[in-house]
Design an enzyme around this catalytic site. Structure first.
Site, mmCIF file in Angstrom:
data_model
loop_
_atom_site.group_PDB
_atom_site.id
_atom_site.type_symbol
_atom_site.label_atom_id
_atom_site.label_comp_id
_atom_site.label_asym_id
_atom_site.label_seq_id
_atom_site.Cartn_x
_atom_site.Cartn_y
_atom_site.Cartn_z
ATOM 1 N N ALA A 20 -14.896 -6.309 -4.888
ATOM 2 C CA ALA A 20 -14.147 -5.053 -4.838
ATOM 3 C C ALA A 20 -13.054 -5.196 -3.782
ATOM 4 O O ALA A 20 -12.995 -6.179 -3.044
ATOM 5 C CB ALA A 20 -15.062 -3.883 -4.503
ATOM 6 N N LYS A 21 -12.197 -4.191 -3.701
ATOM 7 C CA LYS A 21 -11.163 -4.176 -2.657
ATOM 8 C C LYS A 21 -10.662 -2.753 -2.470
ATOM 9 O O LYS A 21 -10.585 -1.978 -3.430
ATOM 10 C CB LYS A 21 -9.977 -5.073 -3.047
ATOM 11 C CG LYS A 21 -9.175 -5.556 -1.852
ATOM 12 C CD LYS A 21 -9.945 -6.622 -1.081
ATOM 13 C CE LYS A 21 -9.111 -7.206 0.056
ATOM 14 N NZ LYS A 21 -9.825 -8.317 0.703
ATOM 15 N N GLY A 22 -10.314 -2.447 -1.217
ATOM 16 C CA GLY A 22 -9.679 -1.173 -0.904
ATOM 17 C C GLY A 22 -8.304 -1.420 -0.309
ATOM 18 O O GLY A 22 -8.099 -2.420 0.382
ATOM 19 N N ASP A 71 -9.439 -6.291 6.937
ATOM 20 C CA ASP A 71 -8.436 -6.961 6.120
ATOM 21 C C ASP A 71 -7.092 -6.680 6.774
ATOM 22 O O ASP A 71 -7.030 -6.112 7.869
ATOM 23 C CB ASP A 71 -8.489 -6.456 4.665
ATOM 24 C CG ASP A 71 -7.883 -7.447 3.677
ATOM 25 O OD1 ASP A 71 -6.633 -7.512 3.619
ATOM 26 O OD2 ASP A 71 -8.631 -8.152 2.980
#
Length: 429
Positions: A103-105, A140
């Site tokens: 996943a990624k935000g 990140d």
């Protein structure tokens, strides 16, 4: 606050009941079909009610009812970018055979804006249902780990690995173990959690040097980005005896053909990973930021931004090998040009996957709090993977990315069990 959610493997908005047991049973089959080119499982778009900023969550795959991937913040971040990064996270977990999906935000906002922390906190609050139970996130671009953990603490979630830690029989004991590992001091004077990703990138570079048969002391490296990932890589490459001849930050490129004094430069960084130019020695050349791409080094390490190498600048690349320390650092068309020129690209989902692999080794109690145990595990696995990728390139002309995708398929291709309810849930020690 406004959120828009898309579920399923297409772009049609729909609601469906989610059966984690069925997902666990079919996860390996799904990942083979979707990690490389498939549609993500879920897209969420969020609008900040205070600033109007937009944020995005993309869950590409769920494995063991979990997905993992960092949260970034930068002006100009897009859903498309976050989608690419979520796909990359799914590939990282598969390459290292981790029992989680990807996943990624991402938040489209300037990290230097004084309102940035508030935007981050409201984004995390909006994503709380996922962060509480399914999405394990971490630092990140533009979002350091300590800031993320502060936000989680204020939200009552304690730490950004909460979705995994909450599954442990003794969550507080697991939390103490995670914090001890993240904050373990290493000989460089840094903390293990801050350097492990860069250490993995450095090992990818060392593995490349070994595969190519180059003497380490004669190998030169140029690094775009001197933050957590790029700075850690620079430190460990310097320690290995390689010459880091160029580093770049947002202010420009610093170049010295005889090799930069990496430890001294790292001491000059501010909180945004930018080097104080007033204290840089006079013999170090100051060049534009873009100059790092054209540096005549043996290895180029883009470690700052996604899409750093595109069709607009790929012809300027003068390195013999590109090691992607930034996520999605090279566009597909640019990589095709490099491959045609005989310049292999070691993909991000191998080269920079050390941080996520290590985090899950810690969560699963496969490494302890002694940094040497973590360094040995990561060094062993990274060198083996890079040797495979570069060996196929040198002997058979197979692009490293293709070999890496073959690893993804091999690790996610086991047949699904016939009885989904019998599949045990992932246990966190």
């Amino acid at each position: 606050m406004t959120t828009t959610t898309e579920c399923g493997f297409g772009r049609t908005t729909e609601h469906r009941e989610y059966d984690h047991r069925a997902n666990t049973a079919t996860q390996r089959h799904i990942d083979v079909a979707t990690v490389h080119r498939g549609e993500p499982l879920l897209r969420v778009t969020w609008s900040d009610p205070v600033t109007g900023a937009h944020g995005y969550l993309v869950v590409h795959t769920l494995v063991s009812d979990l997905a993992t991937g960092g949260t970034r913040m930068r002006a100009g971040c897009t859903m498309s970018e976050v989608e690419d990064l979520a796909r990359g996270m799914a590939a990282k977990t598969a390459v290292f055979d981790l029992p989680v999906g990807g996943a990624k935000g991402g938040i489209d906002f300037d990290r230097k804006d004084p309102r940035a922390v508030g935007v981050l906190e409201r984004f995390c609050q909006a994503m709380r249902p996922w962060l509480a139970a399914h999405w394990v996130t971490a630092e990140d671009l533009g979002v350091p780990q300590h800031l993320l953990d502060d936000v989680f603490a204020r939200l009552g979630l304690q730490q950004s690995y909460h979705a995994a830690i909450s599954r442990a029989e003794d969550p507080q004991g697991t939390l103490r173990r995670v914090r001890a590992a993240l904050n373990a001091p290493v000989p460089s004077g840094f903390l293990l959690g801050d350097v492990i990703g860069g250490y993995g990138v450095a090992q990818a570079c060392i593995g490349t040097v070994q595969a190519c048969g180059w003497p380490e002391a004669e190998t030169t490296v140029a690094i775009q980005g001197i933050g957590t990932m790029g700075g850690g890589a620079a430190w460990y490459l310097y320690e290995a005896g390689m010459r880091v001849i160029a580093v770049a930050d947002a202010l420009g490129t610093l170049y010295c053909p005889d090799g930069l004094d990496v430890p001294a430069l790292l001491d000059l960084r501010d909180g945004y990973g930018e080097i104080d130019r007033s204290r840089v020695p006079s013999h170090v050349q100051r060049l534009p930021s873009a100059a790092v791409i054209a540096t005549g080094a043996d290895i180029l390490v883009p470690a700052a931004i996604s899409y750093a190498i595109t069709t607009d600048n790929v012809d300027q690349v003068a390195a013999k090998v590109v090691i992607e320390a930034a996520n999605a650092a090279t566009t597909p068309r640019a990589e095709a040009v490099l491959t045609g020129r005989g310049i292999p690209v070691v993909p991000d989902f191998v080269a920079n996957a050390g941080a996520v692999a290590w985090a899950w080794w810690v969560l699963l109690s496969q490494v302890g709090t002694d940094p040497e145990d973590s360094f040995l595990r990561l060094r062993t696995e990274m060198l083996a993977k890079v040797a495979l990728l570069l060996g196929k390139w040198i002997l058979d002309g197979v692009a490293p990315r293709q070999t890496a995708w073959d690893l993804v398929a091999a690790n996610r291709s086991a047949p699904a069990p016939a009885d989904p309810p019998a599949v045990p849930a992932l246990t966190i020690p």
